[in-house]
Design a protein around this motif. Structure first.
Motif, PDB file in Angstrom:
ATOM      1  N   VAL A 130       0.873  -1.173   0.000  1.00  0.00           N
ATOM      2  CA  VAL A 130       0.000   0.000   0.000  1.00  0.00           C
ATOM      3  C   VAL A 130       0.907   1.218   0.000  1.00  0.00           C
ATOM      4  CG1 VAL A 130      -1.890   1.201   1.145  1.00  0.00           C
ATOM      5  CG2 VAL A 130      -1.741  -1.294   1.279  1.00  0.00           C
ATOM      6  N   LEU A 131       1.225   1.676  -1.203  1.00  0.00           N
ATOM      7  CA  LEU A 131       2.255   2.696  -1.405  1.00  0.00           C
ATOM      8  C   LEU A 131       1.866   3.631  -2.535  1.00  0.00           C
ATOM      9  CD1 LEU A 131       5.294   0.242  -1.270  1.00  0.00           C
ATOM     10  CD2 LEU A 131       4.754   1.978   0.462  1.00  0.00           C
ATOM     11  N   PRO A 132       2.470   4.818  -2.592  1.00  0.00           N
ATOM     12  CA  PRO A 132       2.219   5.706  -3.728  1.00  0.00           C
ATOM     13  C   PRO A 132       2.668   5.066  -5.030  1.00  0.00           C
ATOM     14  CG  PRO A 132       3.321   6.873  -1.935  1.00  0.00           C
ATOM     15  CD  PRO A 132       3.372   5.421  -1.589  1.00  0.00           C
ATOM     16  N   ARG A 133       2.086   5.530  -6.131  1.00  0.00           N
ATOM     17  CA  ARG A 133       2.384   5.002  -7.462  1.00  0.00           C
ATOM     18  C   ARG A 133       3.678   5.641  -7.986  1.00  0.00           C
ATOM     19  NH1 ARG A 133       1.006   6.413 -12.483  1.00  0.00           N
ATOM     20  NH2 ARG A 133       0.024   8.275 -11.610  1.00  0.00           N
TER      21      ARG A 133
ATOM     22  N   ASP B 218      -4.623   0.142  -3.848  1.00  0.00           N
ATOM     23  CA  ASP B 218      -4.612   1.569  -4.132  1.00  0.00           C
ATOM     24  C   ASP B 218      -4.780   2.368  -2.839  1.00  0.00           C
ATOM     25  OD1 ASP B 218      -4.941   4.137  -5.090  1.00  0.00           O
ATOM     26  OD2 ASP B 218      -6.256   3.548  -6.736  1.00  0.00           O
ATOM     27  N   GLN B 219      -3.815   3.228  -2.556  1.00  0.00           N
ATOM     28  CA  GLN B 219      -3.862   4.046  -1.335  1.00  0.00           C
ATOM     29  C   GLN B 219      -5.067   4.965  -1.270  1.00  0.00           C
ATOM     30  OE1 GLN B 219      -0.130   6.234  -0.967  1.00  0.00           O
ATOM     31  NE2 GLN B 219       0.226   5.250   0.986  1.00  0.00           N
TER      32      GLN B 219
ATOM     33  N   LEU C 169       2.877  -6.678   5.431  1.00  0.00           N
ATOM     34  CA  LEU C 169       2.358  -5.479   4.782  1.00  0.00           C
ATOM     35  C   LEU C 169       3.461  -4.437   4.729  1.00  0.00           C
ATOM     36  CD1 LEU C 169       0.037  -3.685   3.684  1.00  0.00           C
ATOM     37  CD2 LEU C 169      -0.481  -3.078   6.063  1.00  0.00           C
ATOM     38  N   ILE C 170       3.700  -3.882   3.545  1.00  0.00           N
ATOM     39  CA  ILE C 170       4.667  -2.800   3.380  1.00  0.00           C
ATOM     40  C   ILE C 170       3.885  -1.541   3.047  1.00  0.00           C
ATOM     41  CG2 ILE C 170       6.716  -1.990   2.152  1.00  0.00           C
ATOM     42  CD1 ILE C 170       7.332  -4.874   1.413  1.00  0.00           C
ATOM     43  N   THR C 171       3.948  -0.550   3.921  1.00  0.00           N
ATOM     44  CA  THR C 171       3.179   0.677   3.714  1.00  0.00           C
ATOM     45  C   THR C 171       3.825   1.823   4.466  1.00  0.00           C
ATOM     46  OG1 THR C 171       0.966   1.681   3.855  1.00  0.00           O
ATOM     47  CG2 THR C 171       1.633   0.259   5.685  1.00  0.00           C
ATOM     48  N   ASP C 172       3.574   3.040   3.964  1.00  0.00           N
ATOM     49  CA  ASP C 172       3.981   4.236   4.701  1.00  0.00           C
ATOM     50  C   ASP C 172       2.774   4.911   5.358  1.00  0.00           C
ATOM     51  OD1 ASP C 172       2.710   5.222   2.483  1.00  0.00           O
ATOM     52  OD2 ASP C 172       4.464   6.251   1.649  1.00  0.00           O
TER      53      ASP C 172
ATOM     54  N   PRO D  35      -2.562   1.387  -8.882  1.00  0.00           N
ATOM     55  CA  PRO D  35      -2.135   0.141  -8.238  1.00  0.00           C
ATOM     56  C   PRO D  35      -3.357  -0.726  -7.945  1.00  0.00           C
ATOM     57  CG  PRO D  35      -1.088   2.042  -7.215  1.00  0.00           C
ATOM     58  CD  PRO D  35      -2.138   2.590  -8.144  1.00  0.00           C
ATOM     59  N   GLY D  36      -3.217  -2.006  -8.158  1.00  0.00           N
ATOM     60  CA  GLY D  36      -4.341  -2.904  -7.944  1.00  0.00           C
ATOM     61  C   GLY D  36      -5.215  -3.090  -9.166  1.00  0.00           C
ATOM     62  N   PHE D  37      -4.928  -2.383 -10.267  1.00  0.00           N
ATOM     63  CA  PHE D  37      -5.669  -2.505 -11.513  1.00  0.00           C
ATOM     64  C   PHE D  37      -4.831  -3.357 -12.454  1.00  0.00           C
ATOM     65  CE2 PHE D  37      -7.502   0.136 -15.272  1.00  0.00           C
ATOM     66  CZ  PHE D  37      -8.429  -0.858 -15.537  1.00  0.00           C
TER      67      PHE D  37
END
Length: 568
Positions: free
Chosen positions: A58-61, A83-84, A103-106, A190-192
Motif C-alpha cells: 500500500v504505497l504511492p504510485r 490503491d492508497q 504489509l509494506i506501507t507508509d 495500483p491494484g488494476f
C-alpha cells in the motif's frame, strides 16, 4: 524463458539503459533496478517471507512500488498491491481478506490497524545488501493477487500463478512490439490489472517505463502534453479519456505509435487522421489481463461499436450456451476463456472459484459472465453482462457490494443499486434506491453518502440516492433494477445556466475566480473530482449528469449547452 530471467537478461545486456522513471524525478537504470530489487528481496526473505506468501503493498504510485513488486517476485512470494486512495476501512478489509504475511506501507494509521506484521518501505534496505538465494518458487505458485468488487458484498482477490504471468508477459510483448527502442507509459492505478500490461512486457524486453503523476494521467489535454514531452511511444489510455482525446482539435501525440485501451466498452473509433494506432483490449483479471484484442484503427465496419477482436495465440476462446455447449457463429453466448493464463482462483472463496473456474473438454476455463457473439470475420463482439456486474470508469463494480454497504447504515431498511447507462450501453453512474426505516427519509441521504464514502472507493459510491416506498421485484422474486431505473424519472427541471455551474466547479476544485469558460481539467480536475462534480450537480441542481459528459464538455458553458440540448 520466464519473466524474471528475461528481466535479468536485460540487466546483463544493457545495465546502464534507463528502466524506470517517475514524476518525482527518480531515474533507475536496469542495473539500479536489479540491485534495489534483489537487495529488497533479500530483506524480505530475512523477514521470513517464503514462496506462496502474500506481501501487501500500500504505497504511492512511484518507481519504489514497482521495485518492491519485482523484489517480492524475486523472493518467490506473491505481491498484493492496493490503491492508497481507497477508504481506510476498505484497505483494512482487503488486507485481512488477502491474509498477507507482511504489509509494506507508509500509511501509519493502516499499519497500526492492519493486525499483520508491517514494515515501512524505508525500513527495507534497497542498496548493496545481500541478494537472496534461489527461493525455490514453483511455476504453479502465485505471483500476484488483485482484488475486484464482489457480488456477495465483499471484494474478492484473484490469484495468478507465476507460470501464467510468464506466458502472458511474453505474448503481450510480442503483440505490442515491445523492445529496447520503446518508451512505455504507466498510468494505471495500483491494484488494476492494466499495470501488468504497462510494466512487465516492457521491462522484460529492455524498454523504459515512465510513470505519470496523478494530475497528468487524469486530464485529456494534460495526458497528451505529458506523452509528447516524454517522447512516449506507446501507452494505455482508458476509453473515457481516449474518447475525449479523439475529440481534441489537431491533437499532437508526438512519438506515440500505439495506444492500448480497455477496461470498459470503447464506444468510438479514431477520427480520420488520428496519429496513433489504437488497439482495443478485453480480458478479465482472472486470466491475467488482456485476452482478446482488436486493431480498431484498421476495423472496416464502423457501423457497429468497436469489437473486442480475436484471442492471443495461447488463449482458447469459446462461446457457449447456458448449459455450457458451444453455439454456432453469430449466436450470442457466454464467453469462456481457456489456456495457460487462467488464474488459480479466488483467495478464501472456494465456492466462487468452483462456479467461475470450470473444466470444459478436459481444459480448465474461466467463465467470464460476458455475452458475446462471433462476427463473420471471426472477431468477437461484446454485447452485455449476463449478471448485474458493470464496468464503471474502467473498474469492475458488483452492485451487491455497494448494496451491502448501504444496508449497514442504521437508517436504511433495504437498498438496491443499479447502473444507469448511456446510448452505448455503458454504465454512466450508480443509483441507490432506498427503503428507509420509519422515521427516516430523504434528510438522511447526505449521511448515507458519507457512510458509503468511508467504506467504498469513489467509483463505487452512488451519485444518486432515490427514496422508494417499496423495491419492486421480478416474477422470480429478485429486485427489478430495470423497473427502478425506468421509474426514477422525476419532474423535469430546467437546464442550468452556465453561471449556476461555476460554483460547483469552484467547490469541487477548491479554487475561486472561475468563469463559465474555465476548463474543469485545466484547473486541477481529474476523474475522481469529476465524480464529485456529478454528485454536486445532482444534489444542488437536481440534474443527472454523467462523468463522461464532464469529460466531453469540461466548461460550465459547454456543459450547460449540452444539458439545454437534452431538454429540447
Amino acid at each position: 524463458m520466464d519473466m524474471l530471467d528475461a528481466v535479468a537478461r536485460q540487466v546483463r545486456r544493457a545495465p546502464d539503459a534507463l528502466a524506470l522513471t517517475d514524476h518525482r524525478g527518480t531515474r533507475l537504470t536496469y542495473a539500479e533496478l536489479d540491485s534495489a530489487a534483489r537487495t529488497a528481496a533479500g530483506a524480505l526473505t530475512s523477514l521470513g517471507i517464503r514462496p506462496g506468501d502474500r506481501v501487501g503493498l500500500v504505497l504511492p504510485r512511484t518507481a519504489d512500488l514497482f521495485v518492491l513488486e519485482l523484489a517480492v517476485l524475486l523472493a518467490g512470494a506473491c505481491f498484493t498491491p492496493l490503491d492508497q486512495a481507497q477508504p481506510a476501512d476498505r484497505l483494512r478489509l482487503l488486507v485481512r481478506r488477502a491474509s498477507v504475511a507482511l504489509l509494506i506501507t507508509d500509511d501509519e494509521e493502516l499499519a497500526g490497524a492492519a493486525g499483520v506484521p508491517t514494515v515501512r518501505p524505508d525500513e527495507l534496505p534497497t542498496r548493496d545488501g545481500p541478494a537472496p538465494r534461489d527461493p525455490g518458487a514453483r511455476p504453479e505458485d502465485p505471483a500476484y493477487c488483485l482484488f475486484t468488487s464482489g457480488s456477495t458484498g465483499t471484494p474478492v482477490g484473484a490469484l495468478i500463478s507465476r507460470a501464467a504471468l510468464d506466458v502472458y508477459v511474453a505474448a503481450y510483448a510480442r503483440l505490442v512490439g515491445a523492445s529496447p527502442r520503446e518508451r512505455g507509459a504507466q498510468i494505471g492505478s495500483p491494484g488494476f490489472d492494466v499495470t501488468i500490461d504497462e510494466l512487465w512486457p516492457f521491462l522484460s524486453t529492455g524498454a523504459s517505463v515512465h510513470i505519470t503523476s496523478d494530475a497528468d494521467r487524469s486530464s485529456p489535454r494534460a495526458l497528451v502534453d505529458w506523452l509528447r514531452a516524454n517522447r512516449i511511444t506507446q501507452t494505455y489510455v482508458p476509453p473515457l479519456l481516449l474518447e475525449s482525446i479523439f475529440r481534441l482539435d489537431g491533437v499532437d501525440l508526438g512519438e506515440v505509435r500505439l495506444i492500448r485501451t480497455g477496461g470498459e466498452r470503447l464506444a468510438a473509433y479514431p477520427p480520420p487522421g488520428f496519429p496513433s494506432r489504437v488497439l482495443n483490449e478485453y480480458g478479465p483479471t482472472e486470466t491475467v489481463a488482456g485476452a482478446v484484442f482488436c486493431d480498431v484503427s484498421a476495423w472496416p465496419d464502423r457501423g457497429i461499436l468497436p469489437p473486442i477482436g480475436t484471442p492471443l495465440p495461447h488463449i482458447r476462446a469459446s462461446v457457449r450456451d447456458p448449459r455450457g455447449a458451444p453455439v454456432p457463429p453469430g449466436t450470442p453466448g457466454e464467453l469462456y476463456l481457456g489456456g495457460p493464463t487462467v488464474g488459480i482462483g479466488y483467495v478464501g472463496d472456494e465456492k466462487r472459484t468452483a462456479r467461475r473456474f470450470v473444466e470444459v473438454g478436459g481444459e480448465r476455463c474461466f467463465r467470464t459472465g460476458d455475452l458475446v457473439r462471433e462476427l463473420p470475420s471471426g472477431d468477437l463482439e461484446f454485447l452485455r453482462r449476463l449478471d448485474d456486474q458493470v464496468q464503471l470508469l474502467g473498474k469492475r463494480v458488483e452492485p451487491g457490494e455497494t448494496e451491502s454497504a448501504a444496508v449497514a447504515h442504521p437508517a436504511v431498511r433495504r437498498a438496491a443499486v443499479a447502473a444507469a447507462t448511456d446510448d452505448a450501453g455503458r454504465a454512466e453512474r450508480l443509483v441507490c434506491f432506498v427503503e428507509w426505516h420509519p422515521g427516516h427519509g430523504d434528510a438522511d441521504t447526505a449521511d448515507l453518502r458519507a457512510h458509503l464514502s468511508r467504506l467504498l472507493p469513489g467509483h463505487m459510491v452512488p451519485t444518486e440516492v432515490r427514496t422508494v416506498d417499496r423495491l419492486p421485484t421480478t416474477p422470480a422474486g429478485k429486485i427489478d433494477r430495470r423497473a427502478l431505473l425506468r421509474a426514477r424519472s422525476g419532474p423535469a427541471r430546467p437546464a442550468p445556466t452556465p453561471q449556476a455551474l461555476v460554483p460547483v466547479w469552484e467547490r469541487v476544485l477548491g479554487v475561486t475566480g472561475l468563469t463559465v469558460h474555465s476548463d474543469f481539467f485545466l484547473h486541477g480536475g481529474d476523474s475522481a473530482r469529476a465524480v464529485t462534480a456529478v454528485t454536486e450537480i445532482g444534489l444542488r441542481l437536481g440534474l443527472r449528469v454523467s462523468v463522461r459528459e464532464v469529460f466531453v464538455h469540461p466548461t460550465p458553458a459547454k456543459l450547460a449547452e449540452r444539458l439545454t440540448e437534452d431538454k429540447q
